[in-house]
Design a protein around this motif. Structure first.
Motif, PDB file in Angstrom:
ATOM      1  N   HIS A   7      -4.434  28.496  -9.071  1.00  0.00           N
ATOM      2  CA  HIS A   7      -5.953  28.208  -9.943  1.00  0.00           C
ATOM      3  C   HIS A   7      -6.638  28.895  -8.587  1.00  0.00           C
ATOM      4  CE1 HIS A   7      -9.571  26.189 -10.891  1.00  0.00           C
ATOM      5  NE2 HIS A   7      -9.799  26.863 -11.474  1.00  0.00           N
ATOM      6  N   VAL A   8      -7.016  30.246  -9.942  1.00  0.00           N
ATOM      7  CA  VAL A   8      -7.625  31.308  -9.042  1.00  0.00           C
ATOM      8  C   VAL A   8      -9.350  31.396  -9.469  1.00  0.00           C
ATOM      9  CG1 VAL A   8      -7.636  33.740  -8.078  1.00  0.00           C
ATOM     10  CG2 VAL A   8      -6.175  32.416  -9.062  1.00  0.00           C
ATOM     11  N   ALA A  87       7.875  16.989  -6.184  1.00  0.00           N
ATOM     12  CA  ALA A  87       7.109  16.804  -7.855  1.00  0.00           C
ATOM     13  C   ALA A  87       7.200  17.708  -7.933  1.00  0.00           C
ATOM     14  CB  ALA A  87       6.676  15.878  -8.597  1.00  0.00           C
ATOM     15  N   HIS A  88       5.504  18.323  -8.092  1.00  0.00           N
ATOM     16  CA  HIS A  88       4.411  19.197  -8.111  1.00  0.00           C
ATOM     17  C   HIS A  88       4.146  20.325  -6.777  1.00  0.00           C
ATOM     18  CE1 HIS A  88       0.255  20.333  -9.311  1.00  0.00           C
ATOM     19  NE2 HIS A  88       0.492  21.032 -10.159  1.00  0.00           N
ATOM     20  N   LEU A  89       3.619  21.053  -6.827  1.00  0.00           N
ATOM     21  CA  LEU A  89       2.587  22.005  -6.054  1.00  0.00           C
ATOM     22  C   LEU A  89       2.411  23.252  -6.497  1.00  0.00           C
ATOM     23  CD1 LEU A  89       2.906  22.163  -2.721  1.00  0.00           C
ATOM     24  CD2 LEU A  89       4.712  24.213  -3.001  1.00  0.00           C
ATOM     25  N   HIS A  90       0.992  22.403  -6.160  1.00  0.00           N
ATOM     26  CA  HIS A  90      -0.397  23.368  -6.684  1.00  0.00           C
ATOM     27  C   HIS A  90      -0.700  24.208  -5.078  1.00  0.00           C
ATOM     28  CE1 HIS A  90      -3.927  24.189  -9.104  1.00  0.00           C
ATOM     29  NE2 HIS A  90      -4.431  24.235  -8.238  1.00  0.00           N
ATOM     30  N   VAL A  91      -1.464  25.557  -6.037  1.00  0.00           N
ATOM     31  CA  VAL A  91      -1.396  26.334  -4.400  1.00  0.00           C
ATOM     32  C   VAL A  91      -2.792  27.599  -5.533  1.00  0.00           C
ATOM     33  CG1 VAL A  91      -0.554  28.359  -3.219  1.00  0.00           C
ATOM     34  CG2 VAL A  91       1.444  26.740  -3.894  1.00  0.00           C
ATOM     35  N   PRO A  92      -3.671  26.792  -5.317  1.00  0.00           N
ATOM     36  CA  PRO A  92      -5.120  27.633  -5.322  1.00  0.00           C
ATOM     37  C   PRO A  92      -4.842  28.494  -4.378  1.00  0.00           C
ATOM     38  CG  PRO A  92      -5.306  25.025  -3.895  1.00  0.00           C
ATOM     39  CD  PRO A  92      -4.279  25.476  -4.313  1.00  0.00           C
ATOM     40  N   GLY A 105      -2.446  22.104  -2.503  1.00  0.00           N
ATOM     41  CA  GLY A 105      -3.842  21.275  -3.734  1.00  0.00           C
ATOM     42  C   GLY A 105      -2.542  20.155  -4.117  1.00  0.00           C
ATOM     43  N   SER A 106      -3.237  19.154  -4.945  1.00  0.00           N
ATOM     44  CA  SER A 106      -2.547  18.393  -5.059  1.00  0.00           C
ATOM     45  C   SER A 106      -2.280  18.635  -7.140  1.00  0.00           C
ATOM     46  CB  SER A 106      -3.709  17.194  -5.318  1.00  0.00           C
ATOM     47  OG  SER A 106      -4.868  16.782  -5.533  1.00  0.00           O
TER      48      SER A 106
END
Length: 106
Positions: A7-8, A87-92, A105-106
């Motif tokens: 997310h940017v 299982a999921h990686l969020h990189v804002p 992130g989550s």
């Protein structure tokens, strides 16, 4: 194995950064996928699951600001990270013309 999202946000405009090109690659440089952020500044990259290992997201920050007529310092912002069984990686990415920051992130 992991699924990667980002997310940017453009902190100077106070809005999602629409149309930023983002590339997912192995840390050795081998590209996996590339896409542009949507109207919410979000996107998913790569296969549904990534193997454990080291990767990088490269954001086309210079092109994003040029398209808006704004001078900027960083032509790209590259964030290296390690996948380790998530299982999921969020990189804002929080973006301005002369700085950027990120977090897991989550």
């Amino acid at each position: 194995m992991t699924h990667v999202t980002t997310h940017v946000l453009d902190s100077t405009a106070g809005t999602p950064a629409v149309g930023v090109t983002v590339t997912l690659a192995h840390l050795d440089g081998a590209a996996i996928d590339s896409a542009t952020t949507d109207v919410d500044g979000r996107l998913s990259l790569g296969p549904d699951l990534l193997d454990d290992g080291d990767y990088a997201l490269t954001f086309g920050t210079g092109a994003y600001f040029r398209e808006r007529g704004v001078s900027s310092f960083h032509p790209v912002a590259t964030i290296a990270f390690t996948v380790s069984g998530e299982a999921h990686l969020h990189v804002p990415l929080l973006l301005s013309p002369f700085a950027y920051s990120t977090y897991r992130g989550s």
